[in-house]
Design a protein around this motif. Structure first.
Motif, mmCIF file in Angstrom:
data_model
loop_
_atom_site.group_PDB
_atom_site.id
_atom_site.type_symbol
_atom_site.label_atom_id
_atom_site.label_comp_id
_atom_site.label_asym_id
_atom_site.label_seq_id
_atom_site.Cartn_x
_atom_site.Cartn_y
_atom_site.Cartn_z
ATOM 1 N N TYR A 8 0.835 -1.192 0.000
ATOM 2 C CA TYR A 8 0.000 0.000 0.000
ATOM 3 C C TYR A 8 0.871 1.244 0.000
ATOM 4 N N VAL A 10 0.451 5.755 0.168
ATOM 5 C CA VAL A 10 -0.340 6.985 0.206
ATOM 6 C C VAL A 10 0.505 8.066 -0.453
ATOM 7 N N GLN A 52 -4.925 13.367 -1.132
ATOM 8 C CA GLN A 52 -4.282 12.137 -0.709
ATOM 9 C C GLN A 52 -4.860 10.997 -1.537
ATOM 10 N N TYR A 54 -4.789 6.947 -2.182
ATOM 11 C CA TYR A 54 -4.464 5.672 -1.568
ATOM 12 C C TYR A 54 -4.390 4.618 -2.675
ATOM 13 N N LYS A 56 -2.737 0.604 -4.121
ATOM 14 C CA LYS A 56 -2.270 -0.735 -3.754
ATOM 15 C C LYS A 56 -1.712 -1.411 -4.999
#
Length: 59
Positions: A8, A10, A52, A54, A56
């Motif tokens: 992950y 950010v 922001q 996010y 993966k």
């Protein structure tokens, strides 16, 4: 899939003097996509605050 494992990340994209342009965010997403990252969610609390993102990708 039950056995999948993920990394992950950010990423924060800061607005410029005139705010945040769609082109800046899109270019960043293209760069990250080429590295194998998949966008999961985006948060921006105010138009002049950083976005922001996010992401993966499989391990």
């Amino acid at each position: 899939m039950a056995g999948d494992r993920w990394n992950y990340q950010v990423v924060e994209v800061k607005p410029g003097f005139m705010g945040l342009s769609r082109e800046v965010v899109q270019e960043k997403l293209v760069q990250l996509g080429l590295q194998g990252w998949e966008l999961v969610s985006v948060v921006q609390s105010h138009p002049f605050k950083p976005v922001q993102m996010y992401l993966k990708k499989p391990m």
